[in-house]
Design an enzyme around this catalytic site. Structure first.
Site: not given
Ligand code: COA
Length: 372
Positions: A156
């Site tokens: 990225c």
């Molecule tokens: N729909 C519904 N629920 C979902 C889901 C979806 N598509 N994907 C995950 N969940 C659930 C998970 O299972 C989890 O449930 P639990 O609490 O019962 O275990 C909950 O939602 C939270 O999941 P989590 O993965 O912890 O979400 P998050 O708030 O961290 O958001 C991202 C996920 C990926 C959006 C976020 O972590 C992010 O953007 N991180 C940085 C990514 C980044 O910068 N990458 C670098 C560039 S590639």
């Protein structure tokens, strides 16, 4: 040392958009098929039930509302869940090269520069369509550009690392003009069957034209300074590679697509980036609170809100820290450049801005520019 300016930008936006609702409808249909197909194993406890995705979660967790892709039907087909790109003959332009050439053409037109006068083409992207020859050399030939060309991959952060590379060469006098191109095709390596990440990426290509100020006809921004940093992490990883056959690993495996531990990335990258920007500005003798605009990597709205507040010491106005991820999703290295290309109006001569990208590696790159 030569002074370096940015005199053109380009954004190639793919022809198809997929809204969160469309994406979730096809994902949930896939989940139903999967759970029905594995009903016996699920009942026996040997396979886990797959859960539905939701548009509300996607928007709340990331800020993403839609994404552009080069092909839509294969992605949305619940029996496929992957784009369908017809293989091209070696004599035909490759897909990434075609996308990059479009963006490059826009940047050249903006800069009033002919392709033959380009000395360097950098194809800076997270994935290359093939191992070799370099995508950049094919793009050079398609454009009719001069000089030399090479690929670089810093995931990225590829755009800002590419800009630093080109800027240093122009400063040193070995070249006068460079195109830094970021054709990103994450639809090809995203795991569309994994609800944790199926919503994250979109396709796009961007171009930045950098010139020595003594030859630039339409200089728009002066590059004041650049800074790159890396720190190893496995939290964003893709294990696909040329040793796959030698490892007897040709089967469909999850780690051959994009993998991330999103929560950890979120927590670890935020302090890294905030510290990086603060240190970059301090060592250049610039006050970060004086930044008029920040074009940040476009992965997650909350991440950008946090970084913006940390850097400026207050909540930035939306125009001070423009986001494009709601429309394009995460476009890997191209995100900060789309924001820069589409949201630099309204700045006055002397205003300072910061382009900053971050991601796998981990990697962080920042470029401080002054509006001319
Ligand atoms: N729909 C519904 N629920 C979902 C889901 C979806 N598509 N994907 C995950 N969940 C659930 C998970 O299972 C989890 O449930 P639990 O609490 O019962 O275990 C909950 O939602 C939270 O999941 P989590 O993965 O912890 O979400 P998050 O708030 O961290 O958001 C991202 C996920 C990926 C959006 C976020 O972590 C992010 O953007 N991180 C940085 C990514 C980044 O910068 N990458 C670098 C560039 S590639």
């Amino acid at each position: 040392m030569k002074e370096v300016v940015i005199s053109g930008t380009g954004v190639f936006t793919p022809p198809y958009a997929i809204s969160n609702d469309e994406l979730v409808a096809s994902f949930n249909a896939y989940v139903d098929l999967y759970n029905a197909e594995h009903a016996d194993e699920i009942a026996a406890g040997t396979v886990e039930t797959k859960s539905y995705s939701s548009s509300e979660f996607i928007f709340a967790a990331s800020g993403i509302e839609s994404r552009y892709v080069m092909e839509k039907e294969g992605i949305l087909d619940p029996t496929r869940m992957c784009p369908r790109y017809a293989p091209r003959l070696d004599e035909e332009p490759s897909l990434m090269a075609e996308m990059a050439v479009d963006a490059a053409g826009q940047a050249l037109a903006m800069g009033g520069v002919e392709a033959k006068d380009i000395d360097l083409i950098l194809c800076a992207a997270s994935n290359m369509e093939r191992a070799y020859p370099a995508m950049a050399v094919e793009i050079q030939a398609l454009l009719g550009a001069g000089g030399f060309a090479f690929d670089m991959n810093v995931a990225c952060s590829s755009a800002t690392f590419g800009i630093q590379t080109a800027v240093d060469m122009i400063r040193a006098g070995s070249i006068k003009r460079a195109l830094v191109l970021c054709p990103e095709l994450p639809s090809g390596h995203l795991e569309w069957r994994d609800r944790d990440c199926h919503f994250i990426f979109g396709d796009v290509a961007t171009a930045v034209l950098l010139e020595s100020s003594d030859v630039a006809e339409t200089p728009q921004f002066k590059v004041l300074s650049t800074r790159c940093a890396t720190q190893f992490s496995n939290n964003i990883r893709n294990n696909n590679g040329f040793l796959r056959r030698a490892h007897d690993q040709m089967e469909d495996r999850r780690d051959m697509q994009f993998m991330q531990n999103g929560r950890k990335v979120f927590k670890e990258v935020l302090p890294l980036v905030s510290h990086h920007i603060a240190q970059h500005m301090e060592e250049e003798g610039q006050d970060p609170t004086g930044l008029k605009r920040m074009w940040l990597h476009q992965a997650n709205k909350s991440m950008n809100d946090y970084i913006g507040k940390k850097v400026l010491g207050r909540v930035p106005e939306p125009e001070e820290q423009p986001n494009i991820l709601q429309d394009y999703a995460n476009t890997s290295s191209a995100g900060s450049i789309i924001a820069f290309a589409q949201h630099h109006d309204g700045m006055s001569a002397g205003d300072l801005g910061l382009i900053c990208s971050f991601g796998a590696g981990y990697s962080v790159g920042s470029v401080v520019v002054e509006k001319l």
